[in-house]
Design a protein around this motif. Structure first.
Motif, PDB file in Angstrom:
ATOM      1  N   LEU A  79       0.830  -1.204   0.000  1.00 53.01           N
ATOM      2  CA  LEU A  79       0.000   0.000   0.000  1.00 53.01           C
ATOM      3  C   LEU A  79       0.866   1.256   0.000  1.00 53.01           C
ATOM      4  O   LEU A  79       0.625   2.203  -0.754  1.00 53.01           O
ATOM      5  CB  LEU A  79      -0.923   0.004   1.221  1.00 53.01           C
ATOM      6  CG  LEU A  79      -2.288  -0.661   1.090  1.00 53.01           C
ATOM      7  CD1 LEU A  79      -3.043  -0.550   2.397  1.00 53.01           C
ATOM      8  CD2 LEU A  79      -3.094  -0.019  -0.030  1.00 53.01           C
ATOM      9  N   ARG A 110      -1.373  -1.377  -5.597  1.00 55.29           N
ATOM     10  CA  ARG A 110      -2.700  -1.743  -5.088  1.00 55.29           C
ATOM     11  C   ARG A 110      -3.016  -3.213  -5.367  1.00 55.29           C
ATOM     12  O   ARG A 110      -3.662  -3.873  -4.554  1.00 55.29           O
ATOM     13  CB  ARG A 110      -3.767  -0.839  -5.707  1.00 55.29           C
ATOM     14  CG  ARG A 110      -3.663   0.620  -5.265  1.00 55.29           C
ATOM     15  CD  ARG A 110      -4.659   1.500  -6.017  1.00 55.29           C
ATOM     16  NE  ARG A 110      -6.021   1.095  -5.787  1.00 55.29           N
ATOM     17  CZ  ARG A 110      -6.769   1.497  -4.752  1.00 55.29           C
ATOM     18  NH1 ARG A 110      -6.260   2.308  -3.841  1.00 55.29           N
ATOM     19  NH2 ARG A 110      -8.022   1.094  -4.623  1.00 55.29           N
ATOM     20  N   PRO A 149      -7.312   5.452  -1.335  1.00 55.73           N
ATOM     21  CA  PRO A 149      -6.293   4.662  -0.627  1.00 55.73           C
ATOM     22  C   PRO A 149      -6.452   4.799   0.871  1.00 55.73           C
ATOM     23  O   PRO A 149      -6.598   5.904   1.386  1.00 55.73           O
ATOM     24  CB  PRO A 149      -4.969   5.297  -1.098  1.00 55.73           C
ATOM     25  CG  PRO A 149      -5.303   6.024  -2.352  1.00 55.73           C
ATOM     26  CD  PRO A 149      -6.723   6.471  -2.197  1.00 55.73           C
TER      27      PRO A 149
END
Length: 435
Positions: free
Chosen positions: A371, A376, A422
């Protein structure tokens, strides 16, 4: 096979069990064992009185704590809540951390004795905290060591709050402080916001036997700080040590705390001689249980020797020490060489669960690293694996924290899905050292 509490005599403060399969194939070179340690005195008479503590609160006051202003405001509120929880007679201090460490209360490098008047004065001093400066956590911890070091008979605890990264000292400088502080006090660390480095806090708490966690919302900080301090006030044993004495041909490769949190005890172990090593486990309350995973290298006494089959031998002896005195009946770790292909293959359920915990920790760490690197796809794969492992192991706290990073789908092919935005990466519940 489990070896548990023994016969008569006065009650000990702790119970000690060894969970293992003693059967080893003649080709095996290692053996994993679980030690289950429990504070178990029913009348608590064998434990010191609770509340004999020394605590230091380390508050990040670097410039970033002022953006937004709600962070420094929440830090002040949380510190006041922690101060309210300190019991009368305990020693305490408040430190402001920037590129240096500054005493907030008391005004000199010493601790104060908790009372109604000193708590009020400390909360008043906290009101004058402001954000401005850099970040050098080693300096903060060095001052905590200076404040707590003179009191080995106290349960010694530090709480560290930060929103940033350790940018104003080298990694070597921080390591030097951690090495000198190991075994002196327990440190819990909390990261707030989205710019702190979870690896740095995990490193600190791994060495200092605490927990590192993310605080998702600033309003959660007050309750969290109060809870940490309340637990610290409930500790009764400042320093419990596991001593392993191995037989010839056997050595300790590693010792790791498995529950309630993960912590590697190996790096800062104390080697007493070539067969005896002590492992610091931190402070304990009067009612808790922890599991430790021991990895032993096993071999024969001399090269080319064939071991006696089906003969039980002692591989190691386990002792628990409180203030240098034995506080549990010692237990053997036993070894039985065999040509039977089935017996060494069986794995005790407790041992199997903890071996799976290591895989879970690796998956969580890999997912968080991916991350942070912006990968991703890999993050989703690794965190999905972590979800599956946590469900299999019944690790509900880890699942709760993973749910803050991913959507748990229930789909066996794609068990986790990242959101469009995110997530903030923090410690998701597989910390190294226990409180």
């Amino acid at each position: 096979m489990t070896s548990g509490p023994g016969g008569g005599g006065p009650p000990h403060a702790f119970g000690l069990e060894v969970v293992q399969n003693p059967y080893r194939s003649t080709s095996d070179t290692g053996m994993a064992v679980v030690l289950r340690v429990t504070a178990r005195t029913p009348d608590r008479s064998a434990l010191p009185a609770a509340g004999t503590a020394g605590v230091v609160v380390l508050v990040d006051c670097s410039s970033s704590m002022g953006y937004p202003q709600s962070k420094i405001v929440a830090a002040k509120q949380a510190t006041r809540a922690a101060i309210d929880t300190i019991r009368d007679g305990s020693s305490f201090a408040i430190v402001a951390g920037t590129e240096t460490a500054r005493m907030v209360y008391p005004d000199r490098a010493r601790t104060a004795v908790a009372s109604a008047s000193t708590r009020t004065a400390a909360k008043r001093a906290v009101g004058h905290l402001y954000a401005g400066g850099g970040t050098a956590m080693g300096q903060w911890l060095r001052l905590a060591h200076q404040l707590l070091g003179p009191y080995p008979d106290l349960v010694r605890h530090a709480i560290l709050l930060t929103d940033g990264r350790n940018e104003h000292e080298t990694a070597e400088q921080l390591e030097e402080v951690l090495t000198s502080s190991a075994g002196t006090f327990v440190c819990d660390a909390r990261g707030i916001g989205d710019d702190w480095d979870h690896r740095q806090l995990l490193r600190i708490t791994s060495v200092l036997r605490g927990t590192a966690e993310a605080v998702g919302q600033v309003e959660e900080l007050v309750a969290d700080f109060g809870s940490i301090m309340d637990r610290a006030m409930g500790k009764q044993v400042p320093d419990l040590r596991i001593r392993l004495t191995t037989a010839p041909g056997v050595r300790v490769r590693s010792v790791r705390q498995e529950t309630p949190t993960l912590a590697d005890l190996t790096e800062h172990a104390t080697v007493l001689d070539d067969r005896t090593t002590e492992f610091y486990t931190g402070s304990w309350s009067g009612e808790e249980s922890r599991d430790f995973l021991v990895d032993l290298a096993i071999g024969y006494v001399s090269a080319g020797e064939r071991p006696p089959l089906e003969e039980e031998r002692r591989a190691a002896r386990v002792d628990l020490l409180m203030a240098g005195e034995r506080c549990a009946d010692p237990r053997p770790i036993v070894l039985r060489w065999t040509d039977d292909p089935v017996a060494p293959t069986r794995i005790e359920p407790v041992l199997a669960r903890h071996l799976g915990q290591e895989e879970l920790g690796d998956a969580v760490a890999a997912g968080c690293d991916a991350l942070e690197a912006g990968n991703r796809k890999l993050a989703e794969e690794q965190l999905g694996l972590a979800v599956v492992l946590a469900q299999r192991l019944g690790a509900t706290e880890v699942l709760h924290r993973l749910a803050g990073l991913v959507e748990i789908t229930g789909d066996s092919d794609h068990p986790a899905r990242l959101s469009l935005d995110p997530p903030v990466v923090g410690e998701v519940g597989v910390p190294v050292c226990g409180d």
